[in-house]
Design an enzyme around this catalytic site. Structure first.
Site, PDB file in Angstrom:
ATOM      1  N   GLU A  97      13.119   6.171  -2.172  1.00 19.98           N
ATOM      2  CA  GLU A  97      12.298   5.985  -0.968  1.00 19.98           C
ATOM      3  C   GLU A  97      11.696   4.582  -0.965  1.00 19.98           C
ATOM      4  OE1 GLU A  97       9.678   9.410  -0.172  1.00 19.98           O
ATOM      5  OE2 GLU A  97       8.184   7.995   0.592  1.00 19.98           O
ATOM      6  N   ASP A  99       8.834   2.565   1.228  1.00 19.29           N
ATOM      7  CA  ASP A  99       7.771   2.908   2.190  1.00 19.29           C
ATOM      8  C   ASP A  99       6.977   1.747   2.755  1.00 19.29           C
ATOM      9  OD1 ASP A  99       7.998   5.648   1.822  1.00 19.29           O
ATOM     10  OD2 ASP A  99       6.564   5.693   0.179  1.00 19.29           O
ATOM     11  N   GLU A 101       3.476   2.034   5.039  1.00 18.08           N
ATOM     12  CA  GLU A 101       2.521   2.935   5.696  1.00 18.08           C
ATOM     13  C   GLU A 101       1.352   2.098   6.180  1.00 18.08           C
ATOM     14  OE1 GLU A 101       1.174   6.252   3.356  1.00 18.08           O
ATOM     15  OE2 GLU A 101       3.211   6.879   2.891  1.00 18.08           O
TER      16      GLU A 101
END
Ligand SMILES: *[C@@H]1O[C@H](CO)[C@@H](O)[C@H](O)[C@H]1NC(C)=O
Ligand SMILES: *[C@@H]1O[C@H](CO)[C@@H](O)[C@H](O)[C@H]1NC(C)=O
Length: 277
Positions: A97, A99, A101
Site C-alpha cells: 500500500e 498512502d 491521506e
C-alpha cells in the site's frame, strides 16, 4: 499538405483526449451512494461527507508499476475531523500500500499530509508534512511514481518522499502485487485533528472534496513487466536527479512535521533498517 496537417492535428487531439482522464471510464464509485458523483462528461468527480456517511471510489484497472497523477481540491473551511484518502493498494494480509491521506483542520490552520508505505502487510513508515500552499483554494497535483526501484511521492511535481528499493538489506519492496487506486472522504474526528481534540463541525456538512485529471501511465502487466522496460516510459527508470533531490530536501527541511525514521522513542531498539542507509 493541408490534409497531412489536418491528419496530424486530429491525431494529436486524439492523444490528448485519450490521456485527459475520464472518471466514467476509469473508476467505479464504491461507497456512499449519491454522495460520490461524477460530473460533466466525466472530467470531474466529487466526494462528499455528511453525518450519515462518507463516500469513495476505486480505479477499474490494477497496476503493477505506474505513474499516477490526480488533481484534488480539498474540503475548504472548517474541515477538522475529515480525512481525504488517496492511495494505491493490493489485497490480502500481505498487501502492499502507498498512502496519501489529508487530515483536515480548523479554518486557517494547515492540513496535515500523512504518507505511509506498506510492504508485505507491514506499514509503520509514516511521514507527515504541511503544505506550502492552501490545498483548498485550487486543484493541486498529487502523484505517485512507482517503478521497480523507487516509490516517489510528489506534490505539484515536487518530490516529498522517496521510498527506495532496499531488498538487498532485507526490506521488502512492492514489486510483485498489482495495486488499484482508491480514494475516500470520511470522518475520523476521534483522531484526525490534533489527536481528536478538535471535533467535526456537522453544521458545515456536507463536506466536499473535488477531483480532476486522473491519469495513470502504466505498464501492461498482463504481458509481463518486460512490456514496460522495453517501452520508452521514462518514469520506469526514473530516480531523483540533483535538482529533484534539492527540492526534496527543501520540503523535508521546511515542511516535514513527522518522520518515523527519527522517532527514536518509538523504536527504542533502533529505527527500521531502511532508515539507517
Ligand atoms: C492543525 O493545526 C494545528 C495548529 O497549527 C497544527 O498543530 C496541526 O498539525 C494541524 N493539523 C492537524 C491534522 O491537526
Ligand atoms: C496487454 O498484453 C496482453 C497479453 O500480451 C494482450 O493480450 C493485450 O492486448 C495487451 N493490452 C494492451 C492494452 O496493450
Amino acid at each position: 499538405m493541408a490534409s497531412i496537417l489536418l491528419h496530424l492535428t486530429s491525431s494529436l487531439l486524439l492523444v490528448f483526449v485519450a490521456s485527459a482522464g475520464n472518471f466514467y471510464r476509469d473508476v467505479d464509485i464504491t461507497w456512499g451512494n449519491d454522495r460520490a458523483k461524477i460530473v460533466g462528461n466525466g472530467q470531474a468527480l466529487k466526494l462528499s461527507l455528511d453525518k450519515a456517511s462518507g463516500s469513495g471510489f476505486q480505479s477499474k484497472s490494477e497496476y503493477l508499476f505506474a505513474k499516477i497523477d490526480m488533481q484534488i481540491k480539498l474540503v475548504p473551511g472548517n474541515s477538522a475531523g475529515t480525512v481525504t484518502t488517496y492511495y494505491l493498494s493490493s489485497q490480502g494480509p500481505t498487501h502492499d500500500e502507498i498512502d496519501f491521506e489529508f487530515l483536515g483542520n480548523l479554518s486557517g490552520d494547515p492540513y496535515t499530509l500523512h504518507t505511509n508505505v506498506f510492504t508485505q502487510g507491514k506499514g509503520n513508515r509514516e511521514q507527515q508534512f504541511h503544505l506550502w500552499f492552501d490545498p483548498t483554494k485550487d486543484f493541486h497535483t498529487y502523484s505517485i511514481l512507482w517503478n521497480p526501484q523507487h516509490v516517489i511521492f510528489l506534490v505539484d511535481g515536487i518530490p516529498i518522499r522517496d521510498f527506495k528499493n532496499q531488498e538487498r538489506i532485507g526490506v521488502p519492496f512492492p514489486n510483485n502485487q498489482a495495486m488499484r487506486v482508491y480514494s475516500s472522504l470520511w470522518d475520523a474526528e476521534d483522531w484526525a485533528t490534533r489527536g481528536g481534540l478538535v471535533k467535526t463541525d456537522w453544521t458545515k456538512a456536507p463536506f466536499i472534496a473535488s477531483y480532476q485529471n486522473f491519469i495513470a501511465d502504466t505498464c501492461n502487466w498482463s504481458s509481463g513487466t518486460s512490456s514496460c522496460s522495453s517501452s520508452n516510459k521514462a518514469w520506469f527508470r526514473q530516480e531523483l536527479d540533483s535538482i529533484s533531490l534539492k527540492r526534496l530536501r527543501w520540503v523535508q527541511k521546511n515542511y516535514m512535521i513527522y518522520n518515523y525514521c527519527t522517532d527514536y522513542k518509538r523504536f527504542p531498539g533502533g529505527v527500521p533498517p531502511e532508515c539507517r542507509t
